[in-house]
Motif scaffolding. Sequence first.
Motif, PDB file in Angstrom:
ATOM      1  N   PRO A 207       0.821  -1.210   0.000  1.00  0.00           N
ATOM      2  CA  PRO A 207       0.000   0.000   0.000  1.00  0.00           C
ATOM      3  C   PRO A 207       0.861   1.268   0.000  1.00  0.00           C
ATOM      4  O   PRO A 207       2.048   1.228   0.341  1.00  0.00           O
ATOM      5  N   GLU A 208       0.261   2.385  -0.361  1.00  0.00           N
ATOM      6  CA  GLU A 208       1.002   3.642  -0.445  1.00  0.00           C
ATOM      7  C   GLU A 208       1.637   4.025   0.888  1.00  0.00           C
ATOM      8  O   GLU A 208       2.724   4.615   0.916  1.00  0.00           O
ATOM      9  N   ASP A 209       0.967   3.702   1.992  1.00  0.00           N
ATOM     10  CA  ASP A 209       1.537   4.060   3.294  1.00  0.00           C
ATOM     11  C   ASP A 209       2.596   3.065   3.754  1.00  0.00           C
ATOM     12  O   ASP A 209       3.229   3.251   4.794  1.00  0.00           O
ATOM     13  N   GLY A 210       2.785   1.976   2.991  1.00  0.00           N
ATOM     14  CA  GLY A 210       3.840   1.024   3.292  1.00  0.00           C
ATOM     15  C   GLY A 210       3.533   0.065   4.414  1.00  0.00           C
ATOM     16  O   GLY A 210       4.378  -0.750   4.780  1.00  0.00           O
ATOM     17  N   ARG A 211       2.330   0.098   4.967  1.00  0.00           N
ATOM     18  CA  ARG A 211       1.989  -0.774   6.098  1.00  0.00           C
ATOM     19  C   ARG A 211       1.270  -2.014   5.580  1.00  0.00           C
ATOM     20  O   ARG A 211       0.209  -1.898   4.948  1.00  0.00           O
ATOM     21  N   ARG A 224       6.302  -2.565   8.018  1.00  0.00           N
ATOM     22  CA  ARG A 224       6.275  -1.156   7.628  1.00  0.00           C
ATOM     23  C   ARG A 224       7.386  -0.859   6.626  1.00  0.00           C
ATOM     24  O   ARG A 224       8.221  -1.713   6.361  1.00  0.00           O
ATOM     25  N   PRO A 225       7.414   0.344   6.065  1.00  0.00           N
ATOM     26  CA  PRO A 225       8.381   0.629   4.997  1.00  0.00           C
ATOM     27  C   PRO A 225       9.821   0.241   5.312  1.00  0.00           C
ATOM     28  O   PRO A 225      10.526  -0.294   4.451  1.00  0.00           O
ATOM     29  N   LEU A 226      10.282   0.489   6.534  1.00  0.00           N
ATOM     30  CA  LEU A 226      11.668   0.180   6.872  1.00  0.00           C
ATOM     31  C   LEU A 226      11.922  -1.314   6.988  1.00  0.00           C
ATOM     32  O   LEU A 226      13.081  -1.738   6.949  1.00  0.00           O
ATOM     33  N   ASP A 227      10.875  -2.117   7.106  1.00  0.00           N
ATOM     34  CA  ASP A 227      11.046  -3.566   7.066  1.00  0.00           C
ATOM     35  C   ASP A 227      11.337  -4.045   5.643  1.00  0.00           C
ATOM     36  O   ASP A 227      11.959  -5.086   5.450  1.00  0.00           O
ATOM     37  N   PHE A 228      10.872  -3.285   4.683  1.00  0.00           N
ATOM     38  CA  PHE A 228      11.111  -3.610   3.282  1.00  0.00           C
ATOM     39  C   PHE A 228      12.385  -2.951   2.756  1.00  0.00           C
ATOM     40  O   PHE A 228      13.121  -3.550   1.966  1.00  0.00           O
ATOM     41  N   ALA A 229      12.620  -1.741   3.167  1.00  0.00           N
ATOM     42  CA  ALA A 229      13.711  -0.950   2.596  1.00  0.00           C
ATOM     43  C   ALA A 229      14.404  -0.139   3.690  1.00  0.00           C
ATOM     44  O   ALA A 229      14.224   1.071   3.790  1.00  0.00           O
ATOM     45  N   PRO A 230      15.223  -0.793   4.515  1.00  0.00           N
ATOM     46  CA  PRO A 230      15.817  -0.087   5.654  1.00  0.00           C
ATOM     47  C   PRO A 230      16.935   0.877   5.299  1.00  0.00           C
ATOM     48  O   PRO A 230      17.212   1.798   6.071  1.00  0.00           O
TER      49      PRO A 230
END
Length: 295
Positions: A207-211, A224-230
């Motif tokens: 999703p756009e919010d990364g969650r 969350r986004p940092l789990d995908f792209a830290p």
Amino acid sequence: MNVNLSVVPAFLAGHARVLDRRRYDLLMGEGDAAGVLAALEGYRNADGGYGWGLEPDLRSPESEPGAALHAFEVFDEIAPATAPQAAALCDWLESVTLPDGGLPFALPIRDTAATAPWWAGGDPTVSSLQITSVSAAAAHRVAAHDPAVAAHPWLERATRYCLDAIHAMKEPPHAYVLAFAVRFLDAVHDTQPGAAELLKRLGDHIPEDGRVRVEGGTEDEALRPLDFAPYPGRPARTLFEPEVIAADLVRLAGEQRDDGGWAVDYARISPAGAMEWRGAATVSAVSVLRANSLV
């Protein structure tokens, strides 16, 4: 950012494994690779794999694929130093790899005490993209400075399995499979034809919010986004708008607790595992914030 690094060592002294205390000292420029490797050695078995709770929710002594990720994390963190144990771990992984090139989620466990049911119930006859992709992603990061890992046949086989399995996806994957596949494609982006296109395809599931909610997890469990792209400057970051990453960094920094550490939102399986996850999560949080120049 309201991160208080001055209280982290005291938190780790009271809550963390020696391994994570050594990792934190190395991260902060106060330790050395030898100390970290010595702490990791306590989890190593004679077969070259790792067990003994290196994966905090898998407490059995036997070597397990689920522990390989955490060992590779250490071999990555000691760069530019290398360790022969990294190639030996690849040897062990090769010995348990299934005919299609993938790793099973878990091997048979002799004693399931304090071990999570998902590990205890893993099917040793079926390849797991979740475990193979996250292990291969970490191994590729090690391979960037360790020629023995880069040239190992296990990594080539695992890489091919992951690429084929991701390409064959028809339905939105489970949150952890999605995150680990993204990390894998990020790691091989510059060396594997087609990885860039597969990364874009997986991005359509975020999703756009990364969650991304973790189906079957706890009520609040989500990636969350940092789990995908830290890490900044990596291809996986292109899946998120800059403001989404910025907001997630604020979230991560704000989750430091009054005792100086971070916590996790997934299920606690045992008292030992719950405590050890907090130590590991704290080292991870500070590492990500430092990589993004925020502490």
